[in-house]
Design an enzyme around this catalytic site. Structure first.
Site, short mmCIF file in Angstrom:
data_model
loop_
_atom_site.label_atom_id
_atom_site.label_comp_id
_atom_site.label_asym_id
_atom_site.label_seq_id
_atom_site.Cartn_x
_atom_site.Cartn_y
_atom_site.Cartn_z
N CYS A 40 -5.96 -3.07 28.15
CA CYS A 40 -6.93 -2.97 27.04
C CYS A 40 -7.03 -1.55 26.50
O CYS A 40 -7.21 -1.36 25.28
CB CYS A 40 -8.30 -3.48 27.48
SG CYS A 40 -8.90 -2.80 29.03
N HIS A 154 -14.59 0.76 25.92
CA HIS A 154 -13.77 1.91 26.29
C HIS A 154 -13.76 2.93 25.15
O HIS A 154 -13.73 2.57 23.97
CB HIS A 154 -12.33 1.51 26.57
CG HIS A 154 -12.15 0.69 27.81
ND1 HIS A 154 -13.13 0.52 28.76
CD2 HIS A 154 -11.05 0.01 28.28
CE1 HIS A 154 -12.68 -0.23 29.74
NE2 HIS A 154 -11.42 -0.56 29.48
#
Length: 401
Positions: A40, A154
């Site tokens: 990811c 993130h």
């Protein structure tokens, strides 16, 4: 099959695809029938880099990541929440399980094992996967990957050095025109994205775009994304369009999930995983195969019990006994998923059609008969697969990682 693990990402015969970046990798049906889904943190990076790397010559990339607890799954979020509550109450709380050290009120400069050169697994994956996706095998990319006490989302501080001086206006134009990228061009009025207050979770958010005053070839970016959406639902929808356009008589798109034994420490663990599966189906993943391991410590316990009966128990006998641990996990998870009204079944190695040689204890796979699992998926929406395989004699066999 779209595989979300790291098993096939660097296989030269398996395309590693971010549909918004390298859709041409799916122009031909993969020879092995597998498409690899990247990490990811890699996905949000290459989606932000694509317009810049296409139009400008990149010399090197240096970045630091700030990765959320959800990167290791539901258990990571629970560990962060429980540890935070314990710390606020003045308790040390339970020891770290999903992270190298306790994460609450802390930052951890390690994600994955660190090799002899001091590079973590996450840092290696980030560089290798970006090179393959961008078709830039010689790309200079180095990073420090850090786990932070954020539940989800993130962030990355990315420094790009180009071969020639770069104009900020051109960078703004390239990023603003990129589909699925939200550019915060005016940092004063528009501010910048943060994981907690992220809007449009299927986009990659880019802000703090600025030149390096000491180096006209240098550029800084702040890149934030919802790792569960950008690395999950938003990533798989374009996959389905591409994969379903391929010829063939089996166009079923299957999601593969893997849950280790630490997810199954008690009934609440099975319930948590079952709810996650239900959420994935609600997001449009209609056919799911879930590979499960034995509950943490179960395999060692079963082996010890066998050796207590016979210290010279045969490898075949040990394999058969240890396989029951994974079947326990599979059957319990099947019960938890079924309780949510989802059509589900569980299969062992024989039922999965995975056949090994006779080297019990360290067997290798000789053949796979996919018709069995295809048939199960046509009848059910979820198939729980117990890890392991079966010898031709139908005897369970342990397949080392």
């Amino acid at each position: 099959m779209i595989d979300n693990s790291k098993a096939f990402r660097m296989d030269p015969d398996v395309p590693l695809v971010v549909p918004q970046v390298n859709p041409s990798a799916l122009s031909d049906r993969p020879r092995r029938g597998i498409v690899a889904n990247p990490n990811c943190s890699t996905i949000q990076l290459v989606r932000a880099l694509r317009p810049l790397a296409t139009a400008l010559d990149v010399h090197q990339i240096i970045l630091a990541t700030y990765q959320a607890a959800s990167g290791v799954g539901l258990m990571g979020i629970d560990e962060l929440r429980n540890g935070t509550s314990a710390a606020l109450e003045g308790s040390s709380g339970p020891p770290a399980a999903r992270f190298p050290v306790s994460l609450p009120f802390n930052v951890i400069p390690q994600i994955g094992e660190i090799d002899l050169e001091g590079v973590s697994l996450e840092e290696r994956k980030l560089a290798q996967e970006a090179r393959k996706i961008l078709a830039m095998p010689d790309l200079r990319l180095t990073s420090t990957c850090v786990r932070v006490p954020v539940e989800n989302g993130h962030s990355e501080a990315v420094y790009i050095e180009f071969e020639k001086p770069v104009r900020l206006e051109q960078v703004h134009q390239l990023l603003a025109q990129e589909a699925g990228v939200r550019l915060y061009a005016d940092g004063i009025r528009e501010g910048y994205p943060t994981p907690r207050f992220l809007t449009n979770p299927e986009d990659v958010h880019v802000a703090r775009v600025r030149s390096n005053r000491q180096n006209p070839r240098g550029l800084w970016l702040w890149v934030v994304a919802d790792n569960l959406q950008v690395g999950g639902r938003a990533q798989r929808t374009p996959y389905r369009t591409a994969c379903n356009s391929e010829p063939g008589d089996w166009k079923m798109i299957v999601t593969i999930l893997k849950f280790g034994g630490s997810n199954f420490l008690g009934p609440e663990g099975y319930d948590r995983v079952a709810r996650h599966i239900a959420q994935r189906r609600a997001a449009g993943e209609n056919k799911i195969v879930v590979v499960v391991s034995a509950m943490k410590g179960e395999t060692d316990s079963l082996k010890a019990q066998m050796l207590a009966v016979n210290k010279e128990a045969s490898p075949s006998n040990l394999d058969a006994a240890m396989a029951t641990g994974e079947m326990k996990s599979a059957c319990r998870l099947e019960a938890a998923v079924s309780r949510l009204g989802i059509s589900v079944t569980s299969l062992n190695g024989y039922g999965l059609g995975i056949r090994t040689n006779s080297d019990f204890g360290r067997a290798t796979v000789e053949s796979v008969e996919p018709r069995r699992i295809r048939s199960a998926l046509q009848e059910h929406d979820v198939v729980i697969a117990a890890g392991g395989a079966s010898h031709r004699s139908v005897r369970p066999a342990d397949v080392p990682r």
